[in-house]
Design a protein around this motif. Structure first.
Motif, short mmCIF file in Angstrom:
data_model
loop_
_atom_site.label_atom_id
_atom_site.label_comp_id
_atom_site.label_asym_id
_atom_site.label_seq_id
_atom_site.Cartn_x
_atom_site.Cartn_y
_atom_site.Cartn_z
N ILE A 90 0.83 -1.20 0.00
CA ILE A 90 0.00 0.00 0.00
C ILE A 90 0.87 1.25 0.00
N PHE A 91 0.54 2.15 -0.90
CA PHE A 91 1.22 3.43 -1.05
C PHE A 91 0.50 4.46 -0.17
N ILE A 92 1.24 5.05 0.76
CA ILE A 92 0.70 6.08 1.63
C ILE A 92 1.17 7.42 1.09
N HIS A 93 0.24 8.29 0.77
CA HIS A 93 0.58 9.56 0.12
C HIS A 93 -0.20 10.70 0.75
N GLN A 94 0.21 11.89 0.41
CA GLN A 94 -0.54 13.08 0.79
C GLN A 94 -0.90 13.81 -0.50
N PRO A 95 -2.19 13.93 -0.81
CA PRO A 95 -2.58 14.62 -2.03
C PRO A 95 -1.97 16.03 -2.09
N PHE A 96 -1.56 16.41 -3.26
CA PHE A 96 -0.99 17.73 -3.56
C PHE A 96 0.39 17.94 -2.93
N CYS A 97 1.03 16.90 -2.47
CA CYS A 97 2.39 16.97 -1.92
C CYS A 97 3.37 16.64 -3.05
N SER A 98 4.35 17.50 -3.27
CA SER A 98 5.30 17.28 -4.37
C SER A 98 6.13 16.02 -4.16
N THR A 99 6.50 15.70 -2.93
CA THR A 99 7.29 14.50 -2.66
C THR A 99 6.46 13.25 -2.94
N SER A 100 5.20 13.27 -2.53
CA SER A 100 4.31 12.15 -2.84
C SER A 100 4.14 12.00 -4.35
N TYR A 101 4.03 13.12 -5.03
CA TYR A 101 3.87 13.11 -6.49
C TYR A 101 5.09 12.48 -7.17
#
Length: 162
Positions: free
Chosen positions: A71-82
């Protein structure tokens, strides 16, 4: 003629034994490196390279059903997550492996939130148990976020996918 057939049989047995030995050495080295036996994700995660957004309740259900998944844990609109998403997408498309995806805020509502303090991350579960995850604050994991080959080496230390 019998001598020729006998030699061919002996050579065949030797080749088979050498092949098995090489495979066992490679597997033993991988186990020694990671401390884990390689395992397969559940079958449904192979054959497509998609990301499936899930809710906290769905994550809990996967764990309760003792599934093996990533599972990929991300934060929407975060450049590092992107940026990490681009690495994962390239890997997923090439290897035809599907991942779940959950926002960091939603993940915090689950038991995984007690373990993962920063985003982005990727967590690996084997039969409902957290095996490992990428730590966004770890210098050791930094290359895995930026380089598909480094990510593939880490992921392949746990998951059989080729």
């Amino acid at each position: 003629m019998r001598k020729k057939i006998g030699m061919i049989a002996i050579i065949t047995v030797i080749v088979i034994l050498l092949t098995v030995s090489v495979v066992l050495v490679i597997e033993r080295n991988m186990i020694r490196k990671t401390g884990n036996f390689l395992f397969y994700l559940d079958e449904k995660y192979y054959g497509t390279g998609v990301f499936m957004e899930i809710t906290p309740e769905e994550l809990v259900a996967l764990i309760d059903r003792k599934e093996s998944f990533a599972i990929f844990i991300h934060q929407p609109f975060c450049s590092t997550s992107y940026e990490f998403n681009k690495v994962l997408t390239e890997f997923a498309n090439e290897e035809q492996i599907s991942f779940y995806k959950i926002s960091f805020d939603d993940m915090q509502k689950t038991s995984l939130g007690e373990t993962i303090a920063y985003y982005p991350s990727l967590a690996i579960y084997k039969e409902g148990e957290l095996i490992d995850f990428l730590d966004a604050e770890s210098d050791e994991d930094l290359d895995k976020y930026k380089d598909k080959a480094a990510f593939a080496e880490w992921f392949g230390g746990y998951i059989q996918y080729k």
